[in-house]
Motif scaffolding. Structure first.
Motif, mmCIF file in Angstrom:
data_model
loop_
_atom_site.group_PDB
_atom_site.id
_atom_site.type_symbol
_atom_site.label_atom_id
_atom_site.label_comp_id
_atom_site.label_asym_id
_atom_site.label_seq_id
_atom_site.Cartn_x
_atom_site.Cartn_y
_atom_site.Cartn_z
ATOM 1 N N GLU A 2 8.409 58.165 -27.863
ATOM 2 C CA GLU A 2 9.759 58.020 -28.414
ATOM 3 C C GLU A 2 10.009 59.072 -29.484
ATOM 4 O OE1 GLU A 2 11.608 55.908 -26.953
ATOM 5 O OE2 GLU A 2 10.143 54.568 -26.054
ATOM 6 N N LYS A 3 11.285 59.345 -29.738
ATOM 7 C CA LYS A 3 11.637 60.251 -30.841
ATOM 8 C C LYS A 3 11.844 59.387 -32.084
ATOM 9 C CE LYS A 3 14.314 63.940 -32.397
ATOM 10 N NZ LYS A 3 15.434 64.569 -32.719
ATOM 11 N N LYS B 278 13.897 48.890 -32.744
ATOM 12 C CA LYS B 278 12.757 48.763 -33.634
ATOM 13 C C LYS B 278 11.590 48.172 -32.852
ATOM 14 C CE LYS B 278 13.802 46.158 -37.257
ATOM 15 N NZ LYS B 278 14.011 45.579 -38.607
ATOM 16 N N VAL B 279 10.414 48.806 -32.965
ATOM 17 C CA VAL B 279 9.222 48.352 -32.257
ATOM 18 C C VAL B 279 8.072 48.275 -33.261
ATOM 19 C CG1 VAL B 279 7.586 48.902 -30.410
ATOM 20 C CG2 VAL B 279 10.000 49.459 -30.129
ATOM 21 N N ASP B 280 7.248 47.233 -33.137
ATOM 22 C CA ASP B 280 6.089 47.096 -34.019
ATOM 23 C C ASP B 280 4.901 47.885 -33.483
ATOM 24 O OD1 ASP B 280 7.534 45.358 -35.575
ATOM 25 O OD2 ASP B 280 6.415 43.573 -35.011
ATOM 26 N N TYR B 281 4.231 48.587 -34.388
ATOM 27 C CA TYR B 281 2.980 49.279 -34.097
ATOM 28 C C TYR B 281 1.987 48.903 -35.182
ATOM 29 C CZ TYR B 281 4.893 52.436 -30.554
ATOM 30 O OH TYR B 281 5.446 52.954 -29.419
ATOM 31 N N VAL B 282 0.722 48.819 -34.828
ATOM 32 C CA VAL B 282 -0.325 48.582 -35.813
ATOM 33 C C VAL B 282 -1.229 49.811 -35.819
ATOM 34 C CG1 VAL B 282 -2.251 47.129 -36.530
ATOM 35 C CG2 VAL B 282 -0.261 46.093 -35.401
ATOM 36 N N GLY B 283 -1.246 50.502 -36.960
ATOM 37 C CA GLY B 283 -2.107 51.660 -37.117
ATOM 38 C C GLY B 283 -3.356 51.262 -37.878
ATOM 39 N N PHE C 221 10.552 54.565 -40.215
ATOM 40 C CA PHE C 221 9.623 53.439 -40.134
ATOM 41 C C PHE C 221 9.673 52.637 -41.420
ATOM 42 C CE2 PHE C 221 6.982 56.466 -42.371
ATOM 43 C CZ PHE C 221 6.210 55.691 -43.232
ATOM 44 N N GLU C 222 9.245 51.391 -41.334
ATOM 45 C CA GLU C 222 9.077 50.564 -42.522
ATOM 46 C C GLU C 222 7.735 49.856 -42.424
ATOM 47 O OE1 GLU C 222 11.344 46.465 -42.063
ATOM 48 O OE2 GLU C 222 12.617 48.099 -41.308
ATOM 49 N N VAL C 223 7.075 49.691 -43.551
ATOM 50 C CA VAL C 223 5.792 48.987 -43.576
ATOM 51 C C VAL C 223 6.076 47.493 -43.664
ATOM 52 C CG1 VAL C 223 3.651 48.624 -44.857
ATOM 53 C CG2 VAL C 223 4.594 50.933 -44.624
ATOM 54 N N ALA C 224 5.612 46.738 -42.669
ATOM 55 C CA ALA C 224 5.830 45.291 -42.641
ATOM 56 C C ALA C 224 4.644 44.534 -43.235
ATOM 57 C CB ALA C 224 6.080 44.832 -41.210
ATOM 58 N N GLU C 225 3.435 45.014 -42.974
ATOM 59 C CA GLU C 225 2.219 44.355 -43.456
ATOM 60 C C GLU C 225 1.139 45.401 -43.720
ATOM 61 O OE1 GLU C 225 0.732 41.202 -40.874
ATOM 62 O OE2 GLU C 225 2.735 41.039 -39.993
ATOM 63 N N LYS D 187 7.191 48.827 -38.518
ATOM 64 C CA LYS D 187 8.364 48.680 -37.673
ATOM 65 C C LYS D 187 8.892 50.103 -37.517
ATOM 66 C CE LYS D 187 9.361 43.950 -38.798
ATOM 67 N NZ LYS D 187 8.932 43.427 -37.523
ATOM 68 N N VAL D 188 8.788 50.630 -36.323
ATOM 69 C CA VAL D 188 9.146 52.011 -36.041
ATOM 70 C C VAL D 188 10.509 52.038 -35.355
ATOM 71 C CG1 VAL D 188 8.467 54.075 -34.760
ATOM 72 C CG2 VAL D 188 6.723 52.660 -35.836
#
Length: 68
Positions: free
Chosen positions: A34-35, A8-13, A39-43, A61-62
């Motif tokens: 990455e494939k 799991k890696v955090d990304y900010v879109g 994902f889950e929305v954290a904030e 969290k991807v």
């Protein structure tokens, strides 16, 4: 069911248009290296100027599979 391992890696879109666009921007970028499988929305947050929303920001969290 086979055993698997995920990372799991955090990304900010971000997007000036919508939460949905912010999510899609983050997923599109993550998918270049990455494939992505989930994902889950954290904030969720946004930026406001002069009483108007000017930017949507979503922390995701991807997840992607790294093991068998």
């Amino acid at each position: 069911m086979p055993k698997s391992v995920y990372k799991k890696v955090d990304y900010v879109g971000t997007s000036p248009n919508s939460i949905s666009d912010a999510i899609n921007n983050a997923i599109a970028h993550a998918s270049t290296t990455e494939k992505v499988t989930w994902f889950e929305v954290a904030e969720m947050r946004g930026h406001v100027e002069d009483g108007k929303v000017t930017q949507y920001q979503v922390v995701l969290k991807v997840g992607f599979r790294v093991g068998p």
